[in-house]
Design an enzyme around this catalytic site. Structure first.
Site: not given
Length: 392
Positions: A139, A165-167, A170
């Site tokens: 992230d 960013v990770d979420c 996803g």
């Protein structure tokens, strides 16, 4: 009936972006079979784990309602279990190193051979091909690369709270999978989806990036104007901070009325947006002096009621107490591995019927291995042999 009831998802993901995606699918009713390393599990099971808990908050937050099956992907017998799972799956999601699934015989073309209707989604930092494809990504590295950490000044770059960013990556994968399932309904064909965290970060920052593309200005895409508008800025009150978002003239007029400042409203220096921005320092000083004796909580209510957007700057603990979250079903009761009662975050939208929700607790590592193998046709002796071989 929820939207994805009857849809089976084979989850070969770990850490955050991939599990976040499959958690959203589960909330809509999909059966998610999560494949984990025997004895170890998902990398996030033990990441910053709280002493006395069987899994970390990071893992718990995105794995509710899934089934956990332990499979050794380095074992050919283990990989055969995954192929059998793919035969009846609708969706496969993986975020292994680009090329790793293909090297193990678990890539899109391999699994398409056993299930031509399969929707196969790969999530990575930079995509499945190209010079950067094998670079590792987290992230914060994507935030640094994409411009998110630069605030337009000379201060040290900082990472914002949360794993945005990770979420969001996803969530992009989640949307892509939904689009592919709809396409499959129309064509009968599966599809390969390639989701990159760097791409997702640019989608997330689209407004700021387009500004840069239009003007050529070297501005921070995440914060193109850094608190330099006096009515779009934070102010300290007697019991915390209030964030004003007074973008337009009606907001300004409502603000002056609520805080009892007719002298500011009639001051020619502050007559319109252009003049207020031209006298930022004077107006910020005047507003700071006015607002310092107010209550942030009361200001929020009064300004919102008057039509001026404003919010008390809350901690996460206080934010979770906002009544509408519970009223809208955003806080979902569940259980952590080990049986503790917990609360998870729901899907983020409300429907008039059959809305999103959890199908079960956060699974203990390998809790569903035997049941899932039995469903694939493995007898007790077969399962015992696979365990003895270290395949599951």
């Amino acid at each position: 009936m929820r939207a994805l009831d009857g849809i089976k998802v084979l989850d070969l993901t770990h850490a955050l972006a991939g599990p976040f995606c499959t958690y959203q699918l589960q909330l809509l009713g999909a059966e998610v079979i999560k494949v984990e390393k025997p004895g170890v599990g998902d990398d996030f099971r033990d990441f910053a784990r709280i002493p006395g808990w069987d899994a970390s908050p990071s893992f718990i937050s995105v794995n509710g309602g899934k089934k956990s099956v332990t499979v050794n992907l380095k074992s050919e017998a283990g990989r055969e279990v995954v192929r059998k799972l793919a035969e009846t799956a609708d969706v496969v999601v993986e975020n292994l190193r680009p090329g790793a699934a293909r090297e193990m015989g678990l890539g899109f073309e391999d699994l398409k051979g056993v299930n031509r209707k399969l929707v196969y989604c790969s999530i990575s930092g930079f995509g499945q091909s190209g010079e950067m494809s094998r670079w590792p990504a987290y992230d914060h590295t994507i935030k640094a690369m994409s411009g998110m950490m630069w605030d337009g000044g000379d201060d040290v770059p900082t990472q914002a709270r949360g794993f945005s960013v990770d979420c969001f990556s996803g969530y992009v994968a989640f949307a892509a999978i939904l689009s592919a399932l709809l396409r499959r309904e129309r064509t009968g064909e599966g599809q390969l989806l390639d989701v990159a965290m760097l791409d997702a970060s640019f989608v997330l920052m689209g407004v700021g990036m387009v500004r840069q593309l239009i003007t050529g200005d070297d501005v921070s895409p995440i914060q193109p104007i850094a608190h330099d508008r006096p009515t779009v800025a934070p102010y300290r009150t007697r019991d915390g901070w209030i964030w004003l978002s007074g973008n337009f003239q009606n907001h300004w007029e409502a603000l002056c009325k609520v805080i009892g400042a007719p002298e500011l409203l009639s001051d020619p220096r502050f007559a319109d947006v252009k003049s207020r921005n031209a006298h930022t320092a004077e107006l910020k000083a005047a507003l700071a002096d006015k607002l310092k004796d107010f209550s942030a909580a009361q200001l929020e209510k009064d300004l919102m009621a008057a039509g001026c957007p404003a919010a008390q700057v809350r901690t996460s603990r206080d934010a979770l107490k906002i009544p509408t979250l519970a009223e809208r079903g955003m806080l979902a009761p569940s259980q952590a591995p080990g049986g503790r009662d917990i609360t998870l975050i729901n899907a983020g939208f409300v429907t008039d019927a059959d809305g999103p929700g959890l199908s079960g607790p956060v699974p203990a590592l390998g809790a569903d291995t035997e049941a899932v193998l039995k469903g694939l046709g493995y007898g007790a002796a077969d399962t015992a042999r696979l365990k003895a071989e270290g395949a599951v």
